[in-house]
Design an enzyme around this catalytic site. Structure first.
Site, PDB file in Angstrom:
ATOM      1  NE  ARG A  23      -1.106   2.397   3.017  1.00  0.00           N
ATOM      2  CZ  ARG A  23      -0.522   3.479   3.535  1.00  0.00           C
ATOM      3  NH1 ARG A  23      -0.413   4.586   2.824  1.00  0.00           N
ATOM      4  NH2 ARG A  23      -0.007   3.452   4.753  1.00  0.00           N
ATOM      5  CG  ASP A  24       3.364   4.287   2.964  1.00  0.00           C
ATOM      6  OD1 ASP A  24       3.850   4.983   2.060  1.00  0.00           O
ATOM      7  OD2 ASP A  24       3.298   4.667   4.148  1.00  0.00           O
ATOM      8  CG  HIS A 215       3.611   4.803   9.194  1.00  0.00           C
ATOM      9  ND1 HIS A 215       2.930   3.824   8.497  1.00  0.00           N
ATOM     10  CD2 HIS A 215       4.003   5.696   8.249  1.00  0.00           C
ATOM     11  CE1 HIS A 215       2.908   4.116   7.207  1.00  0.00           C
ATOM     12  NE2 HIS A 215       3.554   5.249   7.028  1.00  0.00           N
ATOM     13  CG  HIS A 217       7.458   7.783   5.427  1.00  0.00           C
ATOM     14  ND1 HIS A 217       7.339   7.248   4.172  1.00  0.00           N
ATOM     15  CD2 HIS A 217       6.254   7.615   6.015  1.00  0.00           C
ATOM     16  CE1 HIS A 217       6.100   6.805   3.994  1.00  0.00           C
ATOM     17  NE2 HIS A 217       5.412   7.015   5.107  1.00  0.00           N
ATOM     18  CB  CYS A 248       2.424  10.361   1.384  1.00  0.00           C
ATOM     19  SG  CYS A 248       0.735  10.976   1.330  1.00  0.00           S
ATOM     20  CG  ASN A 257       6.750   3.345   5.025  1.00  0.00           C
ATOM     21  OD1 ASN A 257       6.269   3.487   3.917  1.00  0.00           O
ATOM     22  ND2 ASN A 257       6.133   3.720   6.120  1.00  0.00           N
TER      23      ASN A 257
END
Ligand code: HMG
Ligand code: MG
Length: 310
Positions: A23-24, A215, A217, A248, A257
């Site tokens: 996803r990310d 979370h 990055h 993002c 990430n």
């Protein structure tokens, strides 16, 4: 009074990893991956021992074309009762798509910054809660778990530094709405451990640590340092992305990430259990790097393959 959730346990030695690569990791790719390549990545990840995998997002394909057909991707996967898949759902429309394919966990996402929330989901923070309340109500009826995300916990690409008390306020609101866990997103990777410590301290005044995830990055290479800081403060849930993929679309310049490989190295060497099979993880990481024709930013993955091929 602190917000608690009786169903979440905190084994001090076990760290839950939420793999957000599909996803990310892929939502920001210039050329969207094919459905088949996205599916193959998840099939590889399923062999690694990772128990929580974010499959994609039920968002507008006009906004994030890379995540188109995430519901169909979910439906195409073999389901393993030991693995919890999830889908991002910013509103009822997204939630209904996830529900229709039998998804058992979704995530809602907002931010501690008004400007970022506007750019990302086209509403204010307050309006995002109104949308999430509908999602959470329906989720409860269908026994679906809802995770919450708060972006921009340290810096916002539009507003600059964010007050830790705002992060605590937004996170507590998500828990109060019914999220079983809230992941704090260091969206642009500018944080250093001293600033991360302040965010956790502010949150702990309102929320038990076992309900919170980190979370991070890795734009400035600080993600592992920030995770170490978080571990010392009692956080035992981290999001990471295979081969350090990610970014993002609404945070220009932010890089991927923390890689799942580097997170695994840190945790396993510090004596934490993760349930990950190293060789399977490295294969998944090599395969997706080959598909994307990109060097893997994970130091550990590179060292692993150099040693293996020596
Ligand atoms: P909107 O334009 O305000 O929505 O977008 P709307 O309700 O006004 O509807 C407009 C159109 O979108 C309509 O279609 C709707 O049907 C459609 P039209 O009539 O024009 O053809 N629509 C949808 N389509 C599919 N799925 C949906 C959906 N909702 C409406 N769920 C919306 C609002 C939230 C949809 C939009 O802003 C959007 O898709 N944003 C994408 C946000 C996103 O995916 N961001 C990246 C993930 S967050 C992140 O990366 C941060 C994180 O990693 C943590 C961190 O690092 O900080 C989690
Ligand atoms: Mg992110």
């Amino acid at each position: 009074m602190k917000t608690t959730n009786q169903t979440t346990s905190n084994h001090d030695n076990f760290v839950k990893i939420v793999e957000v690569g599909p996803r990310d990791g892929l939502q920001n790719e210039k050329t969207p991956l094919t459905f088949e390549d996205r599916r193959n990545l998840i099939l590889d990840l399923m062999k690694t021992g990772l128990k929580n995998i974010e499959v994609g997002s039920c968002v507008s394909a006009k906004w994030v074309p890379q995540m188109a057909e995430s519901d169909q991707l979910y439906a195409s996967l073999p389901h393993d009762e030991d693995i919890q898949f999830s889908l991002l759902t910013p509103n009822l429309k997204g939630f209904e798509s996830a529900l229709a394919v039998g998804c058992k966990e979704v995530a809602v996402f907002t931010a501690a910054s008004e400007s970022f929330t506007q750019k990302n989901i086209n509403c204010s923070i307050e309006e995002s809660f109104e949308k999430f309340a509908d999602v959470l109500q329906l989720a409860q009826q269908h026994d679906i778990k809802v995770r919450g995300y708060v972006s921009c916990i340290v810096d916002c690409p539009y507003e600059g530094p964010i007050d830790p008390s705002k992060v605590a306020e937004v996170s507590a609101k998500l828990i109060d709405l019914g999220c079983y866990e809230v992941s704090l997103g260091e969206t642009i990777g500018t944080a250093t451990p001293d600033r991360v410590a302040k965010v956790w301290n502010a949150c702990f005044e309102r929320i038990e640590p076992q309900l919170l995830a980190g979370h991070f990055h890795n734009t400035y290479g600080m993600a592992i340092a920030n995770i170490y800081q978080s571990l010392t403060q009692g956080i035992r849930i981290f999001d990471s992305s295979i081969a350090g993929l990610g970014g993002c679309p609404y945070a220009k310049g932010a890089s991927g990430n923390v890689s799942t490989e580097d997170l695994f190295y840190l945790l396993s060497n510090m004596g934490y259990e993760t349930g990950i099979d190293l060789d399977a993880l490295m294969l998944a990481s090599r395969n997706i790097s080959q598909v994307l024709q990109r060097n893997n930013p994970s130091n550990y993955a590179n060292a692993y393959w150099q040693k293996k091929c020596a």
